[in-house]
Design an enzyme around this catalytic site. Sequence first.
Site, PDB file in Angstrom:
ATOM      1  N   LYS A  52       0.851  -1.199   0.000  1.00  0.00           N
ATOM      2  CA  LYS A  52       0.000   0.000   0.000  1.00  0.00           C
ATOM      3  C   LYS A  52       0.884   1.247   0.000  1.00  0.00           C
ATOM      4  O   LYS A  52       1.922   1.288   0.667  1.00  0.00           O
ATOM      5  CB  LYS A  52      -0.896  -0.018   1.244  1.00  0.00           C
ATOM      6  CG  LYS A  52      -1.945   1.097   1.275  1.00  0.00           C
ATOM      7  CD  LYS A  52      -2.882   0.930   2.467  1.00  0.00           C
ATOM      8  CE  LYS A  52      -3.938   2.021   2.540  1.00  0.00           C
ATOM      9  NZ  LYS A  52      -4.844   1.858   3.702  1.00  0.00           N
ATOM     10  N   SER A 127      -9.833   1.827   2.788  1.00  0.00           N
ATOM     11  CA  SER A 127      -8.936   2.543   1.915  1.00  0.00           C
ATOM     12  C   SER A 127      -7.886   1.679   1.224  1.00  0.00           C
ATOM     13  O   SER A 127      -7.276   2.119   0.253  1.00  0.00           O
ATOM     14  CB  SER A 127      -8.230   3.654   2.694  1.00  0.00           C
ATOM     15  OG  SER A 127      -7.422   3.100   3.722  1.00  0.00           O
ATOM     16  N   SER A 151      -9.905  -0.527   7.108  1.00  0.00           N
ATOM     17  CA  SER A 151      -9.366  -0.431   5.743  1.00  0.00           C
ATOM     18  C   SER A 151      -8.632  -1.653   5.226  1.00  0.00           C
ATOM     19  O   SER A 151      -8.297  -1.691   4.048  1.00  0.00           O
ATOM     20  CB  SER A 151      -8.450   0.785   5.625  1.00  0.00           C
ATOM     21  OG  SER A 151      -9.244   1.943   5.479  1.00  0.00           O
TER      22      SER A 151
HETATM   23  N1  GLN Z   1     -13.408   4.128   6.305  1.00  0.00           N
HETATM   24  C1  GLN Z   1     -12.699   4.617   7.446  1.00  0.00           C
HETATM   25  C2  GLN Z   1     -12.317   6.058   7.231  1.00  0.00           C
HETATM   26  O1  GLN Z   1     -12.685   6.584   6.245  1.00  0.00           O
HETATM   27  C3  GLN Z   1     -11.492   3.758   7.715  1.00  0.00           C
HETATM   28  C4  GLN Z   1     -10.253   4.173   7.056  1.00  0.00           C
HETATM   29  C5  GLN Z   1      -9.066   3.335   7.421  1.00  0.00           C
HETATM   30  O2  GLN Z   1      -9.174   2.299   8.088  1.00  0.00           O
HETATM   31  N2  GLN Z   1      -7.901   3.795   6.999  1.00  0.00           N
HETATM   32  O3  GLN Z   1     -11.672   6.658   8.045  1.00  0.00           O
END
Ligand code: GLN
Length: 446
Positions: A52, A127, A151
């Site tokens: 990532k 994400s 995420s």
């Molecule tokens: N969907 C969550 C957010 O928008 C989680 C994001 C994440 O785990 N990086 O913050």
Amino acid sequence: TEDAFKQIAHLDDKVQAFLTVTEDEALTRAEKLDNEPMENRGTLFGLPIGIKDNIITKGTVTTCASKMLENFVPVYDATVMEKINQAGMISVGKLNMDEFAMGSTTERSAFKVTRNPWNLDCVPGGSSGGSAAAVAAGEVLFSLGTDTGGSVRQPAAFCGIVGMKPTYGRISRNGLVAFASSLDQIGPLTRTVEDNALLLSAIAGLDHRDSSSSSKEVPDFRAGLTGDIKGLRIAVPKEYMGEGVAEDVKASVRQALDVLESMGATWEEVSLPHARYASPTYYAIATAEASSNLARFDGIRYGYRPDDAKNLEEIYLRSRAEGFGTEVKKRILYGTYALSDGHHDELYVKAQKVRTLIAQDFANLYENYDIVVGPTSATTAYEIGGIVRDQLTLYTNDILTVSVNLAGLPAISVPCGFSDGLPIGLQMIGKHFDEATLYRVAHAFE
Ligand code: GLN
């Protein structure tokens, strides 16, 4: 490694999982590794992996899918990169994500929208959408994602693969570009539970460059995959199977519980009384920490800077105004507000108190149960462009995953069914540092 690049060349113009492909470096490294004597070859030797793009990689651009870091080339490797190199793995490139990991669809990347390999009109989740899509498309068998509020697990569920968010402190965060430091964890995404267990054993462990990393011994997770789950006590929170969760998702989870029962486990419905506060609590804390962490992007030390700014203040203002996308700016504003004089007590301090209550809810359950089970996501993958404007729904859809980060617990998502050709994920949440039980159950189930 050559096969990985063949598959990337074949599919990635459709899937769009990769932001950077490091073919020359990877093939050179693979050739060098070919000369390693057999006794130096560990269990992950020679295996390609995708990373990532918020995990820093020495000499390879690391963008966080942000214009801010479009040309940022780190001078050192994150600790996890050192570990995958020691394990003999070969990084093949950097994967797309929501900008600075803020999002649930990978539509928030400043560079491209990644697509779900099961249905190219749908999002891969986020994400870590690039990390999940690359594995689901067979471009790589292993990838690393990060999970601040779901995420790793949610994109794993949307793409029909296995994703583990380890206990807070299990993996060093040194070299992970911070979103919300008290919630962030790196996690492995793979096709199988066994691969996942192998990768976690390789990258976990104490690191003095991350003061929150734990000195707990790292088990050989693969050795614990016995297939035996007799006597396992499962808690199923009614808050995770209620309103807002799609019927076909609930049906798949119930079927999964039947399967686990047939293997000798028992389950009961329980309650997590503070679960309904998880999303607002998460967004108060995550945005507060993000507003502080992202203060470092000032146009001086890192990243984007307009070349015609006239003075220091204009450099600060324009670097941030032009370098960050809308979602990131919105979160910096929320977080700054939550920390500001006059609102700090009612938002940030209160959220910290609720966080303790949420963690306590889980601790109470673990007095009588071994794991907590529910869906990973309330629905299957969304259509691209469909939900992205409905930010409130996206924020509320996080309720199944964010409590785990608030409580610092480990959780895994494994595929448990399909609806309309799209995968459904089963989430299992464990006790602190008990990833071993999650892997054992997930392996027996898959
Ligand atoms: N969907 C969550 C957010 O928008 C989680 C994001 C994440 O785990 N990086 O913050």
